[in-house]
Motif scaffolding. Structure first.
Motif, PDB file in Angstrom:
ATOM      1  N   UNK A 121       0.642  -1.199  -0.139  1.00 63.30           N
ATOM      2  CA  UNK A 121      -0.154  -0.050   0.360  1.00 63.30           C
ATOM      3  C   UNK A 121       0.893   1.238   0.185  1.00 63.30           C
ATOM      4  N   UNK A 122       1.872   1.299  -1.127  1.00 64.47           N
ATOM      5  CA  UNK A 122       2.593   2.606  -1.187  1.00 64.47           C
ATOM      6  C   UNK A 122       1.728   3.641  -1.687  1.00 64.47           C
ATOM      7  N   UNK A 123       1.684   4.817  -1.173  1.00 64.01           N
ATOM      8  CA  UNK A 123       0.952   6.111  -1.480  1.00 64.01           C
ATOM      9  C   UNK A 123       1.768   7.207  -1.544  1.00 64.01           C
ATOM     10  N   UNK A 124       1.260   8.282  -2.330  1.00 67.85           N
ATOM     11  CA  UNK A 124       1.969   9.519  -2.146  1.00 67.85           C
ATOM     12  C   UNK A 124       1.873   9.980  -3.811  1.00 67.85           C
ATOM     13  N   UNK A 125       2.902  10.953  -4.003  1.00 66.49           N
ATOM     14  CA  UNK A 125       2.723  11.911  -5.105  1.00 66.49           C
ATOM     15  C   UNK A 125       3.684  11.442  -6.601  1.00 66.49           C
ATOM     16  N   UNK A 126       4.569  10.317  -5.931  1.00 65.92           N
ATOM     17  CA  UNK A 126       5.232   9.703  -6.847  1.00 65.92           C
ATOM     18  C   UNK A 126       4.705   8.359  -7.684  1.00 65.92           C
ATOM     19  N   UNK A 127       5.329   7.924  -8.796  1.00 64.98           N
ATOM     20  CA  UNK A 127       4.712   6.792  -9.492  1.00 64.98           C
ATOM     21  C   UNK A 127       5.959   5.863  -9.064  1.00 64.98           C
ATOM     22  N   UNK A 128       5.525   4.298  -8.751  1.00 67.64           N
ATOM     23  CA  UNK A 128       6.585   3.225  -8.946  1.00 67.64           C
ATOM     24  C   UNK A 128       7.356   3.225 -10.068  1.00 67.64           C
ATOM     25  N   UNK A 129       8.654   2.765  -9.939  1.00 72.68           N
ATOM     26  CA  UNK A 129       9.647   2.899 -11.275  1.00 72.68           C
ATOM     27  C   UNK A 129       9.893   1.503 -11.462  1.00 72.68           C
ATOM     28  N   UNK A 130      10.082   0.526 -10.695  1.00 68.03           N
ATOM     29  CA  UNK A 130      10.492  -0.807 -11.001  1.00 68.03           C
ATOM     30  C   UNK A 130      10.014  -1.650  -9.799  1.00 68.03           C
TER      31      UNK A 130
END
Length: 785
Positions: A582-591
């Motif tokens: 459940x990673x949340x925030x203003x950035x998108x997962x890269x890998x």
């Protein structure tokens, strides 16, 4: 009287006879004297020469001269007694042995011979010119005496005589040249006589022949004509005198291997009329924020006579700033009625072409103004034409209103003199053929829009979490900067700054009144194409968010800046004993996550204690990025937490470069285009591995308990599945018979070879071939039975 002379002569003869006898007696006595000898014994002789004394006494000057002969590399043991240097006989003998023999080096001559000076005395006749050449040379001594061959002149010249020191010389002709052959050394005078075909009245008026190159060459030529302009190539300070019907030319020439002499009749002086001036002026109007700058290129062509002063009219309300050009003496502005005149003087009177560059300007005051331009006019010009073009160098718009005696031209026909002056687009271009002309330009100013003076192309953040809640951040900004003095960063409260580096160099950070970190910036250098060279700004700091529990959530904010960021990459290194969802925030997962763990070379988050964060021992290591470990190069220094802290409103201490012990589970996130002061955060939910295992066990026990409790309900399903497995085993037993197994393996192997997949799976290919061999053996044995 006669008797008196006789007596006098007798007296003189007697006196000389007496002297002769006297000297003869002295010689006889000397011959008769025996040798004088003194006889002493050996002991007295040793005492006289002081052979028993084992010391040598020298004055200080004598000792210094002996030391110079040894090269001052050996210094014997000595003592000073009564102003004298006292040496033992053994030390004196060593000093004498180390003395260098006197050097007899002889100077090596620069060459076998040198030519010192040549004098050419020529008298021109009707058909040819006769020359007498006096050549001074010096021949150096050599170890082995040999004949030298000294080149003189080419064989094309008619040589009449060659003498060495007044005597006929030995001459060799070889390879088209006359050579002087001699074995004499020292200084000599060579006299050469030759003639060159020429005529003062017919054919080509000139002489041209090869000569030996000498440092000093003097020419003296007699030409039987007057009113001539004589030119000697490479001559310095030619003197020409006319005597009766002859012209005598004398002068020195610079070193050369050719003699070129030409002449022509002097131009008859013709009365010249006034100078005729033709001009073409190219005017470029550069409209700036507060002024109109004009660059005017004036191309002049002066004919029929010379001028040394030029006068131009200055455009109304314009001020001349500078005038440049070749041979310019000076310039000045004067008033004449309602107009301004520009007077330009030259260092010398000239005729022909000349180019002048005049810079002028007119100041602007109002927001929207109307300005006119009537150009520079060359006074007393026979014909004058030119061009007027305009460009804008500021936040303004320019439009041409009314114009008079001007012709608008196409942009493709703009002269190169104007196009080369401007690097911006030309807004308008006109041509004029005579004065007066005039044009009105309307200028509208606009408000300036602020543009970027600095830009962060890439921001990379590396964040290390430890189980006890400590975090270390390494933020690297790759940026370009023109004018900004500081990079302003907003960091959470109670952080500790460890190090600050700008372009690889340590820098001192400070805080402003708002609590923002101020990092001093450098100005980006420019490449050959004008683009800016980026540089890195790195800051490392730490903070604490509380330790990890069995289950919980974490949230962290990206450090905001006052500069636009093109791209952000955030790498999190989290403890390995937890799972994260459940990673949340203003950035998108890269890998997807990558686990980086090393227990042998790097300390994990569990190994970093409070004492480690109070004082971290830095080790100088090369930067390594490998499968289990990533480390960075560090200075061999020790850093404590207090040194990294920054006092509010004051410059911080010089920072150190810190090595972050990277390990754990890596998660990467990214975001493009981050505005100024834009806040970014990342949050996640974590769970300890014990919680994970407990959940798995519960998920396994619950289905098993349900199956056990409802076992009677699942009996029919179990019976159907049992029958299906029995039939499947029967088919498998049938396929394993020798004949059927051989057919199946053969078909599979054929398809395998047909698809050419054996190149990619060699091990599987080997197993298939092995099964095929076994099937063949089983099939053959079954047929024999």
């Amino acid at each position: 009287m006669r008797k008196y002379k006789t007596i006098n002569n007798i007296f003189i003869i007697s006196f000389f006879f007496f002297l002769l006898c006297l000297f003869s007696s002295f010689d006889l006595k000397a011959d008769n004297v025996k040798e004088s000898r003194i006889t002493i014994n050996w002991e007295e002789f040793r005492s006289l020469l002081k052979l028993d004394v084992d010391e040598i006494r020298l004055s200080w000057e004598e000792f210094a001269k002996l030391m110079e002969q040894t090269g001052a590399k050996y210094e014997p043991e000595y003592r000073v007694d009564k102003g004298e240097v006292v040496l033992t006989r053994e030390e004196f003998k060593k000093l004498i042995d180390k003395m260098k023999p006197p050097t007899g080096d002889e100077l090596t001559p620069p060459a076998d011979y040198i030519l010192i000076r040549a004098t050419y005395n020529g008298i021109m006749g009707k058909e040819s010119t006769s020359f007498t050449v006096l050549l001074n040379l010096e021949i150096f001594d050599k170890d082995k005496k040999t004949y030298l061959k000294i080149p003189l002149f080419q064989e094309s010249l008619a040589i009449s005589e060659i003498k060495l020191d007044g005597n006929p010389a030995s001459v060799i002709t070889q390879g088209g040249w006359h050579y002087l052959s001699t074995d004499k050394i020292g200084r000599h005078l060579v006299t050469i006589g030759f003639s060159v075909k020429s005529s003062p009245d017919k054919g080509s008026p000139g002489l041209n022949f090869s000569i030996p190159q000498t440092p000093i060459t003097y020419i003296n030529l007699d030409i039987p004509r007057t009113n001539l302009e004589v030119d000697i190539q490479n001559a310095q300070g030619i003197r020409k005198t006319e005597i009766k019907n002859h012209t005598i030319v004398k002068g020195y020439t610079s070193p050369s291997s050719y003699m070129n002499i030409s002449w022509k009749e002097e131009d008859k002086k013709i009365k010249r009329g006034p100078a005729r001036i033709y001009s073409e002026v190219f005017n470029l109007l550069s409209i700036e924020a507060d002024a109109i700058s004009v660059t005017s290129i004036c191309e002049l062509n002066v004919m029929q006579n010379t001028i040394n002063v030029l006068t131009l009219t200055v455009p109304s309300d314009y001020q001349v700033i500078d005038v440049k050009g070749g041979g310019l003496g000076g310039w000045s502005i004067r008033e004449e009625g309602e107009r301004q005149l520009l007077d330009i003087s030259f260092e010398y009177s000239f005729e022909g072409t000349k180019v002048l560059t005049i810079k002028s300007e007119k100041l602007l005051e109002e927001e929207t103004i109307v300005s006119d331009f009537d150009g520079f006019e060359v006074l007393n010009a026979v014909r004058e034409s030119g061009y007027v073009a305009g460009e804008v160098k500021s936040d303004a718009r320019a439009e041409v209103g009314d114009f008079e005696n001007l012709e608008m031209i196409d942009f493709q026909k703009i002269p190169y003199q104007l196009s080369n002056l401007s690097a911006r687009p030309i807004l308008f271009a006109f041509k004029y053929v005579r004065h007066p002309f005039n044009m009105i330009v309307r200028i509208t100013k606009y408000e300036k829009e602020e543009v970027l003076t600095s830009f962060i192309d890439f921001a990379k953040v590396l964040t290390l979490f430890t189980e006890d809640g400590k975090m270390v951040h390494q933020v690297t900004f790759t940026m370009q900067n023109l004018w900004d003095q500081f990079l302003k960063i907003n960091l959470p409260e109670n952080v500790s700054v460890w190090s600050v580096y700008v372009n690889g160099k340590r820098e001192k950070a400070s805080k402003d009144d708002d609590g923002r970190i101020l990092i001093p910036l450098m100005r980006s250098a420019r490449q050959a194409d004008g683009s800016l060279i980026p540089f890195d700004v790195e800051i490392i700091y730490s903070e604490s968010l509380g330790s990890f529990s069995l289950l919980g959530k974490k949230r962290h904010y990206f450090p905001t800046t006052d500069i636009l960021i093109n791209k952000v990459e955030w790498n999190l290194y989290l403890p390995v004993n937890y799972d994260y969802v459940n990673f949340v925030g203003d950035l998108n997962p890269k890998i997807e996550e990558v686990i980086l763990v090393s227990e042998s070379e790097m300390r994990t988050g569990d190994d970093i204690s409070d004492e480690d964060f109070e004082e971290i021992e830095l080790k100088e290591e090369a930067a390594v990025i490998s499968a289990p470990v990533m480390s960075r190069k560090l200075d061999d220094l020790t850093l404590n937490k207090e040194r990294g802290q920054i006092a509010t409103g004051k410059a911080g201490l010089l920072s150190l470069k810190v090595n972050i012990p990277i390990s754990g589970k890596k998660y990467s996130f990214e975001k493009k285009i981050v505005e100024r002061e834009e806040e970014l955060f990342l949050g996640f939910t974590y769970a300890n591995e014990l919680i994970k295992r407990l959940v798995i066990v519960i998920l396994i026990i619950i289905p098993l308990a349900v199956l056990f409790k409802k076992r009677k309900m699942f009996l029919p399903i179990y019976r159907v599945m049992s029958r299906s497995f029995v039939r499947l085993f029967d088919l498998l037993a049938l396929a394993l018979r020798p004949k059927e197994f051989f057919i199946i393996i053969t078909v599979v192997l054929f398809l395998w070879i047909l698809t050419k997949t054996y190149w990619y799976y060699p091990l599987l290919s080997f197993v298939l071939i092995l099964f095929f061999v076994v099937s063949v053996v089983r099939f053959v044995k079954s047929r024999e039975q």
